[in-house]
Design a protein around this motif. Sequence first.
Motif, mmCIF file in Angstrom:
data_model
loop_
_atom_site.group_PDB
_atom_site.id
_atom_site.type_symbol
_atom_site.label_atom_id
_atom_site.label_comp_id
_atom_site.label_asym_id
_atom_site.label_seq_id
_atom_site.Cartn_x
_atom_site.Cartn_y
_atom_site.Cartn_z
ATOM 1 N N ARG A 89 -1.949 14.609 6.850
ATOM 2 C CA ARG A 89 -2.143 14.291 5.433
ATOM 3 C C ARG A 89 -1.019 13.439 4.870
ATOM 4 O O ARG A 89 -1.218 12.726 3.881
ATOM 5 C CB ARG A 89 -2.279 15.591 4.637
ATOM 6 C CG ARG A 89 -3.475 16.442 5.041
ATOM 7 C CD ARG A 89 -3.410 17.824 4.436
ATOM 8 N NE ARG A 89 -2.267 18.597 4.932
ATOM 9 C CZ ARG A 89 -1.979 19.842 4.545
ATOM 10 N NH1 ARG A 89 -2.754 20.446 3.659
ATOM 11 N NH2 ARG A 89 -0.925 20.477 5.033
ATOM 12 N N TYR A 120 -1.850 11.530 16.604
ATOM 13 C CA TYR A 120 -2.997 11.775 15.720
ATOM 14 C C TYR A 120 -3.407 13.249 15.765
ATOM 15 O O TYR A 120 -4.594 13.582 15.761
ATOM 16 C CB TYR A 120 -4.176 10.880 16.106
ATOM 17 C CG TYR A 120 -3.997 9.430 15.702
ATOM 18 C CD1 TYR A 120 -4.473 8.960 14.476
ATOM 19 C CD2 TYR A 120 -3.351 8.538 16.534
ATOM 20 C CE1 TYR A 120 -4.310 7.642 14.101
ATOM 21 C CE2 TYR A 120 -3.176 7.208 16.176
ATOM 22 C CZ TYR A 120 -3.649 6.764 14.955
ATOM 23 O OH TYR A 120 -3.482 5.450 14.575
ATOM 24 N N GLU A 156 3.247 4.159 -1.815
ATOM 25 C CA GLU A 156 3.441 4.780 -3.112
ATOM 26 C C GLU A 156 4.930 4.981 -3.348
ATOM 27 O O GLU A 156 5.599 5.661 -2.575
ATOM 28 C CB GLU A 156 2.708 6.125 -3.173
ATOM 29 C CG GLU A 156 2.734 6.762 -4.548
ATOM 30 C CD GLU A 156 1.936 8.053 -4.607
ATOM 31 O OE1 GLU A 156 1.780 8.593 -5.708
ATOM 32 O OE2 GLU A 156 1.489 8.520 -3.532
ATOM 33 N N ASN A 168 0.872 11.475 7.068
ATOM 34 C CA ASN A 168 1.205 10.503 8.110
ATOM 35 C C ASN A 168 0.132 9.449 8.348
ATOM 36 O O ASN A 168 0.407 8.259 8.351
ATOM 37 C CB ASN A 168 1.475 11.241 9.436
ATOM 38 C CG ASN A 168 2.876 11.792 9.544
ATOM 39 O OD1 ASN A 168 3.852 11.048 9.569
ATOM 40 N ND2 ASN A 168 2.988 13.105 9.581
ATOM 41 N N ILE A 169 -1.086 9.880 8.583
ATOM 42 C CA ILE A 169 -2.119 8.986 9.083
ATOM 43 C C ILE A 169 -2.831 8.259 7.950
ATOM 44 O O ILE A 169 -3.320 8.885 6.996
ATOM 45 C CB ILE A 169 -3.140 9.765 9.932
ATOM 46 C CG1 ILE A 169 -2.450 10.413 11.139
ATOM 47 C CG2 ILE A 169 -4.262 8.839 10.416
ATOM 48 C CD1 ILE A 169 -3.339 11.342 11.934
ATOM 49 N N ASP A 170 -2.867 6.935 8.039
ATOM 50 C CA ASP A 170 -3.648 6.121 7.119
ATOM 51 C C ASP A 170 -4.103 4.868 7.867
ATOM 52 O O ASP A 170 -3.959 4.769 9.086
ATOM 53 C CB ASP A 170 -2.861 5.778 5.847
ATOM 54 C CG ASP A 170 -1.557 5.052 6.139
ATOM 55 O OD1 ASP A 170 -1.459 4.355 7.164
ATOM 56 O OD2 ASP A 170 -0.623 5.167 5.318
ATOM 57 N N SER A 171 -4.613 3.905 7.139
ATOM 58 C CA SER A 171 -5.162 2.708 7.775
ATOM 59 C C SER A 171 -4.110 1.882 8.496
ATOM 60 O O SER A 171 -4.427 1.077 9.378
ATOM 61 C CB SER A 171 -5.868 1.831 6.729
ATOM 62 O OG SER A 171 -4.950 1.439 5.713
ATOM 63 N N SER A 172 -2.835 2.085 8.138
ATOM 64 C CA SER A 172 -1.775 1.297 8.766
ATOM 65 C C SER A 172 -1.316 1.886 10.100
ATOM 66 O O SER A 172 -0.583 1.241 10.845
ATOM 67 C CB SER A 172 -0.573 1.183 7.821
ATOM 68 O OG SER A 172 0.021 2.457 7.618
ATOM 69 N N GLY A 202 0.789 -1.222 0.000
ATOM 70 C CA GLY A 202 0.000 0.000 0.000
ATOM 71 C C GLY A 202 0.819 1.268 0.000
ATOM 72 O O GLY A 202 0.289 2.356 0.230
ATOM 73 N N GLY A 250 1.828 6.839 11.464
ATOM 74 C CA GLY A 250 3.129 7.265 10.971
ATOM 75 C C GLY A 250 3.890 7.950 12.073
ATOM 76 O O GLY A 250 3.941 7.468 13.204
ATOM 77 N N SER A 265 -4.371 16.687 14.386
ATOM 78 C CA SER A 265 -4.981 17.113 13.124
ATOM 79 C C SER A 265 -5.649 18.452 13.340
ATOM 80 O O SER A 265 -6.501 18.594 14.229
ATOM 81 C CB SER A 265 -5.997 16.085 12.627
ATOM 82 O OG SER A 265 -6.554 16.490 11.391
#
Length: 579
Positions: A490, A504, A167, A492-496, A165, A499, A506
């Motif tokens: 934007r 968290y 990029e 750092n944070i994703d489903s994994s 996942g 980061g 924001s």
Amino acid sequence: MAIGVGTALLAAGAAACTGSPDTSDTQGAIGTAPAGPAGQPQPGGMLQVLVAGTISTWDPQLMYVGPEAFFAQRTFVRGLTAYGTGEHQRDVEADLATDTGTPGDGGRTWTFTLREGLKWQDGSPITCDDVRQGVARTFDRRTHVGGTNYASYLLDMPTKVTAEGLEKPVYAGPTDKANQKDFDRAVSCKGRTVTFRLRDAEPDFAHIVALPEFAPRKASADTRSDKASYAVMSSGPYRLREPWTVGKGGTFVRNEHWDPRTDPIRQAYPDEIHVTSGLGESAVIQRLLNQQDDDAYAVSWVQASPTLRNQAGTDLQARLTFPYTGNVDYLAVNMRSKVMADPAVRKALALSTNRATYVAATGGEGAGTPTWSILSPSVDPESVTPPAGAGVEGDPEAARSLLQKAGVKLPVKLRVVHARSVLADKAYAALAAGWERAGFEVQLTGVPPEEYYETIEKPTSVDTYDVFRGVWTPDWPSAGGVLPALFDPRINIDSSGPGQDVGYFSSDAVNALIDKADATADTDARAKVWEQADRAIRDQGGYIALSATKALHLHGAGVKFYEDHSVGGIVDLATVSVR
């Protein structure tokens, strides 16, 4: 960059014994440092460098930011830009390039023109294509496994999503002929001028190309042998005299094809620099204390115990320095935690934090300075200045009153996780004492250091802990190398998981300031925007800064004009001498 630092714990006495320096003279010609007036640094002699453990590599594209990389950049690896000396240590300056770059297209393109007369150690010219070769190597994931990788996500090149996942660029390095056109479009040459085309505006690009990742590489010297990682093709004032011996070291001598007229930064005073590696930390410090023979002319980046400062006599004090490491110890606050979601709780936690006891527990004033900003002194020298009305010991009583006025039920349960060590356990116990006086019920969890970052970057960490220990060192001395990396959800944070934004954090307002800073070309104006962003994150309780950490370095009495570099973090080999 999150890092841990080892310390040599010694409490030995010092007996000075100096050797006899070489008294031969040199003149300011190609490959030689110019002679200075009496009372100033003079060329000549041999500088000794004592290294604990082994050097991991001398390959610039494989080097991460740290002492080995800075040693290389001051001796045999030149970049388009580099950091200055003396009062200009924090300033990025022109090195191989004629200036610090020209931005275009709103900061999405950057051009640099190489100086005339630049040569490799074999006498061949350093060309624009050599710059391209160096950058291209960073895309080869078979070999590029240890250095920074800013080129891969800054350059405007096609990407693909991996099975994990992630990029990543399609281009795979110099041997990838099928996708070479993508790299050629992103990094192009016209004579001595190289142009970089970026995906987005990057006002700090002049800093980023100062990283060894962007150093030129001569294609014919780019072999894949087992010894290639230690092979040196010098563009600077020194070359390796004989092949490097892993675990033992080697000697750097003057590069006859380095022309000081093309190098405004490196004075290169010693005739030779002998590096001894494979030593233990305690052995390094003991040798520097004893100063037997050539060790009187030795430097090292091994950190001695802060306790040595209190035991040192006048002679030894003159050989001790306490530079900031660039690290900032801080607390990341879990904004998704039920407890910390309340702004009053976040404010009370910050108000009751005793930075003085934290610094004392980690080694005292020789180990750090209380700080209120995550921007280290190498980024902002004013970061260690207390805000108006703030005290280093915190104010637990005022924090308790704040909680009570906000209607928060006491005690407030607080789960804090940190990397376990003897000093860290003491430091967090000291912090907990202040927090408990304010009305918190503290649960401390120590995690083995090797497991710490894996632990806090799991998606489940948000439900397990309220506060996380953090340490950050920027890869370049700018808030742009700190605040987005730690507090921009934007990127750092994703489903994994979170980061590096482990709390968290924001904020649309902070995101807007980050974007504004990235779009601001003027350096001073951009710094003011970053200051606003930093203050906004602190005001919202996103982090609590604790200490701007320091190192204790020891050098031999025969070393002259010793100065630690505020960005490099070690002795500045561009200006040090043994005469």
